[in-house]
Design a protein around this motif. Sequence first.
Motif, mmCIF file in Angstrom:
data_model
loop_
_atom_site.group_PDB
_atom_site.id
_atom_site.type_symbol
_atom_site.label_atom_id
_atom_site.label_comp_id
_atom_site.label_asym_id
_atom_site.label_seq_id
_atom_site.Cartn_x
_atom_site.Cartn_y
_atom_site.Cartn_z
ATOM 1 N N LEU A 1 0.712 -1.420 0.052
ATOM 2 C CA LEU A 1 -0.031 0.019 0.105
ATOM 3 C C LEU A 1 0.745 1.560 -0.060
ATOM 4 O O LEU A 1 1.605 1.359 0.758
ATOM 5 C CB LEU A 1 -0.919 0.034 1.357
ATOM 6 N N PRO A 2 0.766 2.231 -0.589
ATOM 7 C CA PRO A 2 1.474 3.323 -0.903
ATOM 8 C C PRO A 2 0.827 4.224 0.478
ATOM 9 O O PRO A 2 -0.308 3.941 0.737
ATOM 10 C CB PRO A 2 0.940 3.962 -2.134
ATOM 11 N N ILE A 3 1.905 4.934 1.030
ATOM 12 C CA ILE A 3 1.156 5.634 1.934
ATOM 13 C C ILE A 3 1.306 7.306 1.708
ATOM 14 O O ILE A 3 2.340 7.956 0.933
ATOM 15 C CB ILE A 3 2.062 5.526 3.246
ATOM 16 N N ILE A 4 0.311 7.984 1.899
ATOM 17 C CA ILE A 4 0.183 9.356 2.263
ATOM 18 C C ILE A 4 0.148 9.928 3.539
ATOM 19 O O ILE A 4 -0.795 9.679 4.134
ATOM 20 C CB ILE A 4 -0.888 9.894 1.186
ATOM 21 N N VAL A 5 1.330 10.389 4.000
ATOM 22 C CA VAL A 5 1.269 10.967 5.336
ATOM 23 C C VAL A 5 2.117 12.254 5.547
ATOM 24 O O VAL A 5 2.633 12.719 4.736
ATOM 25 C CB VAL A 5 2.130 9.828 5.976
ATOM 26 N N ARG A 6 1.510 12.590 6.631
ATOM 27 C CA ARG A 6 2.074 14.346 7.074
ATOM 28 C C ARG A 6 3.420 13.876 7.256
ATOM 29 O O ARG A 6 3.916 13.060 8.173
ATOM 30 C CB ARG A 6 1.560 14.660 8.048
ATOM 31 N N TYR A 7 4.367 14.820 6.780
ATOM 32 C CA TYR A 7 6.083 14.408 6.849
ATOM 33 C C TYR A 7 6.259 14.592 8.277
ATOM 34 O O TYR A 7 5.913 15.439 9.284
ATOM 35 C CB TYR A 7 6.637 15.556 6.240
ATOM 36 N N ASN B 1 1.893 18.358 4.282
ATOM 37 C CA ASN B 1 1.991 18.987 5.785
ATOM 38 C C ASN B 1 0.574 19.387 5.893
ATOM 39 O O ASN B 1 0.215 19.310 6.874
ATOM 40 C CB ASN B 1 2.892 20.347 5.343
ATOM 41 N N LYS B 2 0.054 20.270 5.163
ATOM 42 C CA LYS B 2 -1.303 21.121 5.202
ATOM 43 C C LYS B 2 -2.378 20.177 4.714
ATOM 44 O O LYS B 2 -2.128 19.229 3.671
ATOM 45 C CB LYS B 2 -1.365 22.563 4.806
ATOM 46 N N THR B 3 -3.350 20.149 5.362
ATOM 47 C CA THR B 3 -4.436 19.148 4.950
ATOM 48 C C THR B 3 -4.781 19.484 3.539
ATOM 49 O O THR B 3 -5.300 18.347 2.814
ATOM 50 C CB THR B 3 -6.009 19.737 6.116
ATOM 51 N N GLU B 4 -5.030 20.725 2.893
ATOM 52 C CA GLU B 4 -5.382 21.099 1.520
ATOM 53 C C GLU B 4 -4.351 19.979 0.671
ATOM 54 O O GLU B 4 -4.653 19.870 -0.455
ATOM 55 C CB GLU B 4 -5.387 22.293 1.354
ATOM 56 N N GLU B 5 -3.171 19.896 1.072
ATOM 57 C CA GLU B 5 -2.291 19.249 0.254
ATOM 58 C C GLU B 5 -2.617 17.741 0.452
ATOM 59 O O GLU B 5 -2.072 17.086 -0.770
ATOM 60 C CB GLU B 5 -0.766 19.481 0.942
ATOM 61 N N LEU B 6 -2.956 17.457 1.216
ATOM 62 C CA LEU B 6 -3.515 15.934 1.267
ATOM 63 C C LEU B 6 -4.489 15.654 0.105
ATOM 64 O O LEU B 6 -4.496 14.644 -0.666
ATOM 65 C CB LEU B 6 -4.296 15.454 2.399
#
Length: 401
Positions: free
Chosen positions: A314-320, A338-343
């Motif tokens: 599973l690729p992970i998309i996480v806050r750095y 970093n920011k929620t909109e970047e997610l």
Amino acid sequence: MRIGIFTDAYKPLISGVVTSVVTLKEGLEKEGHEVYIIAPSAPRHYKELDPKVLRLKGFIIPRRSLKGFRWIPLSRIFTKRVRDLKLDVIHIHTEFSAGDLGLHVGKKFKIPMVYTLHTSYQDYTHYISKFLTKFAPSLAKRGAFIINNRYTKNCQMTIVPTKKIYDKMIRLKHDGRFTVIPSGIDLKPFYKSSHDPKDVEALREKLGIKQGEFVAMVVARVAKEKSLPDLVDGFIEFHKHYPNSRFIIIGDGPDRPALEHHIDKLDARDFIQTTGFVKHEEVGIYYQVADVFLNASTTETQGLTYVEALAASLPIIVRYDEVFDAFVTDGENGLFFNKTEELTELLIKVQEDKVLLEKLRKNAEASVINYSQEQYAKNVTKLYEELIKENNEKLALKNKK
């Protein structure tokens, strides 16, 4: 070697600490060592079948955030029972009652002690005292420092799972010696090859996942420090762009009612679901129904669920966070925000760019091979041997004087 692991969190509790302890115990036993677990009594419904698990009578802690945990009053009265185990090394995985017993026995009988720091309490002062955290934060942080420092100071070595935590211990001027040993897990239950496609499809139907639906997932304790509302907010924005999508939150914890209220308030219940508690031995198949793994926490000491997700391809998309530097390469096996909109932007990106998504998937499993149970046990065994030798030399020198 005869090894004593002291922990306040053990089966049937579910947590990262329990996973780490069980993984270490099993790995050390495969290496041929005798491993004893010293822990509080289990809930009445749980029957302990392992003769090498020493259960000490404990009492329920009346706090929602510590549901399932037990406190061992006057833990030192069990000193003789532990002494009779004739331990070569003591490994402490807690800062509380079982840990106090471990420290006492180690000092009294001159047994080398190792401490694994699972929680840096400076990040969790709200669990120590909400009042002090709000009205006297510096005092709360000082109290948190003392809790950890008692063990780093008195044990011969403190294991930290990442360089991030190592640097933090040095920056905060904790006493003692430190070494970085990443916690391992049994990776096999998370591999795609370990699961029958028919069973995966049955789970998809059970969860109500529609054909072609893009699925994001998080596996986490539902607590303040996990920042789950940020994931909910970011996913809602993504769902506006791509309605054929779903977000599944696996886990339980003290903030679950507040999280579900947040989801309901935003009218997102149709595409964001919470499963509640899932047995750890069943979590591996849940990863198989997702396309990406999300997380927004920046207080992780090791991030075992991230390793599990990567092992499941599973690729992970996480806050750095610095903790990821050891096993996540941005754009190779995961993506940072970093920011929620970047997610939201990253979710749109991987949903639209199938080549990128496939690249991340292909690189995921291989990126966590160093976190295997076998490697973890070998690393810790080597440390034990070094400390036992060091301890014997000190005792021999002392006897000569």
